[in-house]
Motif scaffolding. Structure first.
Motif, short mmCIF file in Angstrom:
data_model
loop_
_atom_site.label_atom_id
_atom_site.label_comp_id
_atom_site.label_asym_id
_atom_site.label_seq_id
_atom_site.Cartn_x
_atom_site.Cartn_y
_atom_site.Cartn_z
N PHE A 89 -17.18 -4.19 4.36
CA PHE A 89 -17.83 -4.48 3.08
C PHE A 89 -17.17 -5.69 2.41
O PHE A 89 -17.26 -5.85 1.19
CB PHE A 89 -17.76 -3.25 2.18
CG PHE A 89 -18.33 -2.02 2.83
CD1 PHE A 89 -19.69 -1.83 2.93
CD2 PHE A 89 -17.49 -1.07 3.39
CE1 PHE A 89 -20.22 -0.71 3.55
CE2 PHE A 89 -18.00 0.06 4.01
CZ PHE A 89 -19.37 0.24 4.10
N ALA A 90 -16.53 -6.54 3.22
CA ALA A 90 -15.89 -7.75 2.69
C ALA A 90 -16.96 -8.68 2.11
O ALA A 90 -18.14 -8.65 2.50
CB ALA A 90 -15.11 -8.46 3.79
N THR A 91 -16.53 -9.53 1.19
CA THR A 91 -17.46 -10.40 0.46
C THR A 91 -18.34 -11.22 1.40
O THR A 91 -19.55 -11.33 1.21
CB THR A 91 -16.68 -11.33 -0.48
OG1 THR A 91 -15.92 -10.53 -1.40
CG2 THR A 91 -17.61 -12.25 -1.24
N GLU A 92 -17.73 -11.80 2.43
CA GLU A 92 -18.51 -12.67 3.33
C GLU A 92 -19.54 -11.88 4.12
O GLU A 92 -20.65 -12.38 4.39
CB GLU A 92 -17.58 -13.44 4.27
CG GLU A 92 -16.73 -12.61 5.21
CD GLU A 92 -15.42 -12.14 4.61
OE1 GLU A 92 -14.56 -11.66 5.40
OE2 GLU A 92 -15.24 -12.25 3.37
N ARG A 93 -19.24 -10.65 4.50
CA ARG A 93 -20.20 -9.84 5.24
C ARG A 93 -21.35 -9.39 4.34
O ARG A 93 -22.51 -9.37 4.76
CB ARG A 93 -19.51 -8.63 5.87
CG ARG A 93 -18.74 -8.99 7.14
CD ARG A 93 -18.20 -7.77 7.84
NE ARG A 93 -17.62 -8.12 9.13
CZ ARG A 93 -16.83 -7.34 9.85
NH1 ARG A 93 -16.53 -6.13 9.40
NH2 ARG A 93 -16.36 -7.73 11.01
N VAL A 94 -21.01 -9.03 3.13
CA VAL A 94 -22.06 -8.63 2.18
C VAL A 94 -22.97 -9.82 1.88
O VAL A 94 -24.20 -9.69 1.86
CB VAL A 94 -21.43 -8.06 0.90
CG1 VAL A 94 -22.48 -7.86 -0.18
CG2 VAL A 94 -20.71 -6.75 1.20
N ARG A 95 -22.38 -10.98 1.67
CA ARG A 95 -23.17 -12.18 1.39
C ARG A 95 -24.07 -12.53 2.57
O ARG A 95 -25.24 -12.90 2.39
CB ARG A 95 -22.24 -13.35 1.07
CG ARG A 95 -22.98 -14.60 0.57
CD ARG A 95 -22.01 -15.72 0.27
NE ARG A 95 -21.10 -15.38 -0.82
CZ ARG A 95 -19.77 -15.37 -0.70
NH1 ARG A 95 -19.20 -15.66 0.47
NH2 ARG A 95 -19.02 -15.07 -1.73
N ALA A 96 -23.57 -12.37 3.77
CA ALA A 96 -24.38 -12.68 4.96
C ALA A 96 -25.54 -11.71 5.13
O ALA A 96 -26.55 -12.04 5.77
CB ALA A 96 -23.49 -12.65 6.20
#
Length: 387
Positions: A89-96
């Motif tokens: 649920f890291a920021t970059e994965r959520v944004r992707a």
């Protein structure tokens, strides 16, 4: 002779189930730490709930006979598993994931009629939650309907407290996940690079995760996603339909949606309660709880506590987010909060952007969901969709 205290209330009575939020408000005012045969000790005040969340030595998350990874663990065991799942649920994965989420929301809105009455839970909210969860996990569309049926049976089993029924639905879900894991193992290097495949490569200490641990992790994610996201979309849509001025403002200023969503879901919680167990004798709200006492933390009351929020029904965009227990607090704060916020923002953005008006249907009141669910089991709304 039993030493259990006499019941202070019945959480399954018609008076409570008719409107859980109102019933919990009453309990908070006159019996904030209450005993019942069904929920054991229920905590209704913000301060008491926060105390339990922050004192994991006195109040344990190990409340079930069955392993729950990592929700049903305490430190230090919880710490290692929590570190393992947080990167999902890291920021970059959520944004992707946002373009996928947006595509699902637009497709579902486009399928709604151009105008007239819709059943929001069946025609949008539940489908959105199902498709988003399957997309996040990399699961095939063929699982949508089996998961929909499983969610219903899981709710019924939880409500009944029937251990046989609860065990049966747990085995059914385990079957879904184990088949998906077997397919990825058989595919080898050709397996899709998704959350399910990544879990197969995870290690805890010096060993891989067992299939049972993966099933438990995925079950926690899925139950939370399917139940609370669908409930949240229903609660948000109902609130905006009843508040046309706010609906119009958010349609024109979508940047306000994140704060508005958190505030609406503070007023009407999508998740009613979580459980803990006391590890030692403790006093809460003037009541003595013995070691081993089981507790229900009533989010749907704590987040409406007048001592913290004043008038619990007053909508304010500038609330202190640290006081909102929508996603919990302490070491067990929801790891997927950023993903849930993304999904709800996108769903409401698209629903508002693609409609001119969302309204309640006269003489067709919604049907409230029953504990352990929140929100609505049926939500008739009238929409005017943009062409």
């Amino acid at each position: 002779m039993s030493n259990s205290p006499q019941p202070d209330w019945d959480p399954r009575s018609p008076a409570v189930l008719d409107d859980q939020i109102v019933a919990y408000d009453r309990m908070r005012s006159h019996c904030p730490v209450a005993h019942s045969d069904y929920l054991h000790w229920s905590l209704f005040r913000h301060a008491d709930v926060l105390r339990v969340l922050e004192d994991h030595d006195t109040f344990s998350n190990v409340v079930s006979l069955h392993p729950s990874v990592p929700n049903g663990m305490d430190p230090p065991e919880h710490t290692a598993y929590r570190a393992l799942i947080e990167p999902y649920f890291a920021t970059e994965r959520v944004r992707a994931f946002e373009p996928v989420c947006r595509g699902v929301a637009i497709d579902l809105v486009d399928r709604l009629p151009a105008g007239g009455e819709i059943e929001l839970m069946d025609e949008f909210a539940q489908d959105f939650a199902l498709r988003i969860q399957c997309a996040f996990m990399g699961w095939p569309t063929e699982l949508h309907e089996p998961l929909r049926r499983w969610t219903r049976r899981n709710h019924e089993a939880t409500l009944s407290s029937d251990r046989a029924a609860t065990g049966a639905v747990a085995l059914e879900f385990e079957g879904f996940v184990r088949r998906l894991l077997d397919e990825r193992r058989q595919a080898g290097d050709a397996a899709p690079e998704d959350a399910t495949t990544r879990l197969l490569r995870e290690r805890i200490g010096d060993r891989p995760l067992t299939d049972g641990e993966i099933v438990s992790i995925v079950r926690n994610w899925t139950v939370g996603e399917l139940g609370t996201i669908a409930a949240s979309v229903g609660i948000l849509s109902h609130y905006l339909a009843a508040q046309p001025g706010l609906q119009s403002r958010l349609r024109g200023e979508p940047s306000l949606l994140p704060a508005a969503i958190d505030e609406i879901l503070r007023i009407h919680a999508p998740l009613i309660a979580n459980r803990r167990i006391a590890t030692r004798v403790v006093e809460l709200g003037g009541r003595r709880l013995e070691a081993g006492a089981r507790l229900s933390l009533i989010w749907a009351s704590a987040n409406r506590d007048e001592a913290v929020f004043g008038d619990p029904d007053e909508f304010q965009l500038d609330r202190d987010p640290a006081q909102n227990l929508l996603y919990g607090a302490g070491i067990h704060v929801c790891p997927g909060a950023s993903l849930a916020r993304l999904e709800l923002r996108v769903a409401m953005e698209k629903l508002l952007a693609h409609t001119r008006e969302i309204a309640l249907v006269p003489d067709r009141p919604p049907v409230r969901a029953s504990y352990p669910a929140s929100g609505f089991s049926s939500l008739p709304l009238w929409i005017d969709r943009c062409s």
